[in-house]
Design an enzyme around this catalytic site. Structure first.
Site, PDB file in Angstrom:
ATOM      1  CG  HIS A   1      27.467   8.027 -89.895  1.00 39.54           C
ATOM      2  ND1 HIS A   1      27.443   8.365 -88.570  1.00 39.54           N
ATOM      3  CD2 HIS A   1      28.164   9.011 -90.512  1.00 39.54           C
ATOM      4  CE1 HIS A   1      28.083   9.506 -88.386  1.00 39.54           C
ATOM      5  NE2 HIS A   1      28.536   9.920 -89.552  1.00 39.54           N
TER       6      HIS A   1
ATOM      7  CG  ASP B  50      21.778  -0.587 -87.077  1.00 41.20           C
ATOM      8  OD1 ASP B  50      22.124   0.471 -87.643  1.00 41.20           O
ATOM      9  OD2 ASP B  50      20.836  -0.659 -86.259  1.00 41.20           O
TER      10      ASP B  50
END
Ligand code: ADQ
Length: 397
Positions: free
Chosen positions: A94, A302
């Protein structure tokens, strides 16, 4: 059908807070903070991974498909394959996968790559993560890669890119509800019915660039480019990893900045920055997204950033502007956002001014583009694509 895997308090400290969140997390996010490399933490990481693998080996039916998630469990694929070669094993990371120059700092770099190569398919958020992983596997283990497939003696491991998304329909439905509409107008009224609400919603993490955006907002108030009588900022920072020192430092810095800006620019009863160090309910969050005229998503790095996608899905009114860091995975898809390099102070300030001053026609055009993109590539499509690739026959050696 949940099957719990017990983890002791010591293991939470060593595997979760330690190795995963004070070692891997900063290393995988551009080494934005110093990582801890500690062999006791590594032992706990291995043990916890082994426990997941043994548990899976015991409960997975014959020829089952197993999908393992995230950096806490990177050793599980190879551990599981050794015990259960009949399984089809997928893994999705992720967060970003770092370049070799950073990854090679990790004392246990070979073991991590070997762990992930136990998969039939390893998935990443962005092409860069997949390329970095492949390069690390080649450099560290000397494996060969052809057309996104790494050839190993026991099996072939495919490497793919699967940008994660959200449940667009669910967010849209929640945003359209009467209760949400009511809450949204209450929020606006409580903020003093300002012309523009700037919004930030993040876990309180040093990767998210919360301090940067507060500083940019402060600088714009100082220069007069933003008028505190027209604009307020709401920053929701979710408590996270509070036992890790880098997080305690980050929280202190953000709260100092909020105090400084409010001290200088607020009026009695009308703070210019509204700061919540809280976890909100999803309903409250969606109402807040709807209330936000300008959403600020400015991470240094991110994996994806789902807040950016949730904001677009919640804006059923077709209005609202997203300011988005180029260093969020979401920037690959959300090209109708105001994209910005958050390391560049002046560019960030300029992006905020552009968003605040943007004409209604352009706002609506961009929001329509954002919403179409998120709707087209929602989380169900993400899962379907990953699973389809996982079970697609790859040539076995
Ligand atoms: P995170 O770093 O946690 O996820 P993000 O993708 O933004 O970051 O997801 C945060 C989630 O938490 C969102 O769904 C948001 O709604 C929710 N949330 C945030 N603040 C909240 C609050 N105050 N109250 C309630 N809910 C709140 C990691 C990676 C990301 C990647 C995701 C998914 O770091 O890059 O997008 O996994 O792969």
């Amino acid at each position: 059908n949940l099957h719990a895997v017990p983890i002791s308090a010591d293991e939470v400290e060593l595997h979760y807070e330690g190795f995963s969140n004070d070692g891997l997390w900063p290393l995988y996010h551009d080494a934005l903070r110093e990582s801890t490399y500690d062999s006791l933490q590594w032992d706990a990481y291995r043990n916890v991974n082994e426990r997941f693998a043994v548990t899976l080996a015991n409960i997975a039916p014959a020829d089952a498909i197993v999908w393992i998630h995230d950096y806490h469990l990177q050793l599980v694929p190879a551990m599981l394959r050794r015990q259960r070669p009949d399984l089809t094993i997928g893994f999705f990371l992720h967060i970003p996968f770092p370049p070799y120059e950073l990854f090679s700092r990790l004392p246990w770099r070979d073991e991590i790559i070997e762990g992930l190569l136990g998969c039939d398919l390893v998935g990443f958020q962005r092409p860069m993560g997949a390329a970095n992983f492949t390069a690390c596997a080649q450099q560290l283990l000397g494996v060969e890669e052809r057309n996104g497939v790494i050839e190993l003696p026991t099996h072939h491991a495919s490497v793919g890119v699967f940008p994660i998304s959200i449940d667009f329909a669910e967010v849209e439905e929640m945003a359209a509800g009467r209760a949400t509409r009511k809450l949204t107008s209450q929020i606006r009224a409580r903020l003093g019915d300002p012309e523009v609400i700037l919004l930030g919603v993040d876990r309180l993490d040093y990767t998210k660039g919360i301090g940067l955006r507060l500083r940019a907002f402060g600088a714009l108030l100082e220069s007069g480019e933003i008028d505190p009588e027209r604009c307020v900022m709401v920053q929701v920072a979710t408590p996270t990893r509070e036992a890790v020192e880098h997080y305690q430092d980050e929280r202190r810095e953000i709260e100092r900045l909020v105090g400084e800006i409010n001290g200088r620019f607020s009026r009695i009863g009308l703070p210019v920055v509204h700061y919540l160090y809280q976890t909100l309910s999803y309903d409250d969050l969606i109402a807040l997204y709807r209330a936000g005229d300008v959403m600020l998503v400015t991470p240094f790095r991110d994996g994806m950033n789902l807040v950016a996608k949730e904001y677009a899905a919640a804006h059923i009114d077709g209005d609202g502007v997203l300011v988005l860091s180029e260093f969020a995975g979401a920037a690959d898809e959300l090209t109708d956002a105001v994209l910005v390099n958050p390391h560049d102070d002046r560019a960030l300030q300029q992006a905020i001014v552009t968003a605040v001053e943007m004409h209604r026609h352009e706002r609506r055009q961009r929001m329509s583009g954002l919403r179409q993109q998120v709707q087209r590539m929602d989380v169900q499509g993400w899962a379907d694509r990953f699973l389809a690739d996982l079970v697609a026959p790859t040539p076995r050696p």
